[in-house]
Design an enzyme around this catalytic site. Structure first.
Site, mmCIF file in Angstrom:
data_model
loop_
_atom_site.group_PDB
_atom_site.id
_atom_site.type_symbol
_atom_site.label_atom_id
_atom_site.label_comp_id
_atom_site.label_asym_id
_atom_site.label_seq_id
_atom_site.Cartn_x
_atom_site.Cartn_y
_atom_site.Cartn_z
ATOM 1 N N GLY A 119 2.005 3.430 18.173
ATOM 2 C CA GLY A 119 1.128 4.411 17.046
ATOM 3 C C GLY A 119 -0.397 3.629 15.994
ATOM 4 O O GLY A 119 -0.996 2.677 16.463
ATOM 5 N N LYS A 170 -3.947 7.360 -1.313
ATOM 6 C CA LYS A 170 -4.495 6.281 -1.244
ATOM 7 C C LYS A 170 -5.999 6.022 -1.067
ATOM 8 O O LYS A 170 -6.049 4.845 -1.629
ATOM 9 C CB LYS A 170 -3.618 5.352 -0.495
ATOM 10 C CG LYS A 170 -2.188 4.783 -0.037
ATOM 11 C CD LYS A 170 -1.342 4.526 0.830
ATOM 12 C CE LYS A 170 0.165 3.909 0.673
ATOM 13 N NZ LYS A 170 0.655 3.245 1.397
ATOM 14 N N LEU A 196 11.482 5.222 -3.017
ATOM 15 C CA LEU A 196 12.535 4.107 -3.956
ATOM 16 C C LEU A 196 12.106 3.060 -4.908
ATOM 17 O O LEU A 196 12.658 1.861 -5.021
ATOM 18 C CB LEU A 196 13.191 2.884 -2.802
ATOM 19 C CG LEU A 196 14.054 3.787 -1.199
ATOM 20 C CD1 LEU A 196 14.146 2.183 -0.363
ATOM 21 C CD2 LEU A 196 15.372 3.294 -2.211
ATOM 22 N N SER A 197 10.218 2.701 -4.999
ATOM 23 C CA SER A 197 9.628 1.995 -6.169
ATOM 24 C C SER A 197 10.652 2.054 -7.750
ATOM 25 O O SER A 197 10.583 0.895 -7.803
ATOM 26 C CB SER A 197 8.453 2.611 -5.931
ATOM 27 O OG SER A 197 7.491 2.658 -4.604
#
Length: 278
Positions: free
Chosen positions: A131, A71, A21-22
């Site tokens: 998580g 990343k 969606l960036s």
């Protein structure tokens, strides 16, 4: 003296990248800010292709957004990274200076804090994390600044438990480990951050307490999750992945364009419309 800055290009890199969606969020910001000559694209780039892509950038580039699996792979290719990025060894933002310098940052962490603050959550006495993946370390980093007491992490394996303990020591957070089989106990914490994949926490929906606190479920598709729906039905405060995505993108836009404040409302509206159309 007129600026000689030629930078007007940005993009998100990752693999897979098609559903990011960036571009929607950043382009909405450019439109609102009147940056008509700016562009923001997406590129399918994996770890092997990343060095070549970075070396091929020219002076028209202002910045990059990084998603998985890049990343950490990006870090050796940069001239420097912020303390925030170093704290979790993860960069999701690269700003390319006029002088060609490449600087990495992590806007996920302050983005999470900003999203919580927007919903009235400034500090909490304790918290729980569902998580133990990459997002969980960012959640721990965010909690290091807003949680006064212990953070209990609910995990599925001893290896994940060791990872979370390590991150806790590094970030100065009192991390306590609990088995995933007891994850229903997490829901009584004043703040619960769910970092699990789609469907993983669905079974917990029936265990939401009568008066829940705040749930931050980092998923945005599908949305709402079963847990988020059950939480909202009980009157608890719910934040989703779009909240995180928008707030971290706001910080990226400000860093890449030098314009502040970025238009949060317009970016959120664009994201909501894009998700509704899927």
């Amino acid at each position: 003296m007129a600026s000689t800055d030629r930078r007007h290009r940005a993009a998100v890199l990752g693999s897979p990248i098609a559903h990011s969606l960036s571009p929607v969020l950043h382009r909405a910001a450019y439109a609102e800010l009147g940056l008509d000559d700016w562009s923001y694209d997406r590129f399918e780039v994996d770890e092997q292709a990343l060095p070549g892509f970075i070396e091929g950038l020219d002076g028209s580039w202002a910045g990059l957004s990084l998603t998985m699996p890049l990343k950490r792979a990006i870090i050796p290719l940069l001239d420097g990274i912020s303390a925030t990025a170093a704290s979790v060894e993860a960069v999701n933002t690269v700003v390319l200076g006029e002088d060609g310098r490449r600087t990495g940052d992590n806007t996920d962490i302050p983005g999470m804090i900003a999203a919580l603050r927007e919903r009235g959550v400034g500090t909490v006495e304790s918290a729980a994390i569902l998580g133990a993946g990459a997002t969980a370390s960012s959640a721990l980093a965010a909690l290091s600044g807003i949680c006064a007491g212990p953070v209990t992490a609910y995990v599925r394996s001893a290896a994940r438990a060791d990872e979370m303990r390590g991150w806790g020591e590094r970030l100065g957070v009192d991390v306590r480990i609990a088995d995933w089989a007891q994850a229903d106990r997490a829901l009584t914490a004043p703040l619960v951050i769910a970092t699990t994949p789609a469907g993983a926490a669905d079974a917990l929906a029936g265990a939401v307490p009568e008066r829940p606190g705040t749930l931050f479920d980092v998923l945005y598709e599908p949305w709402p999750t079963r847990l988020a729906s059950a939480w909202a039905e009980r009157g608890g405060t719910v934040l989703g992945g779009l909240d995180l995505l928008v707030h971290q993108a706001v910080l990226q836009v400000e860093q890449m364009t030098g314009r502040s404040p970025a238009p949060l409302a317009a970016m959120r509206k664009a994201g909501e419309q894009a998700l509704a159309a899927r």
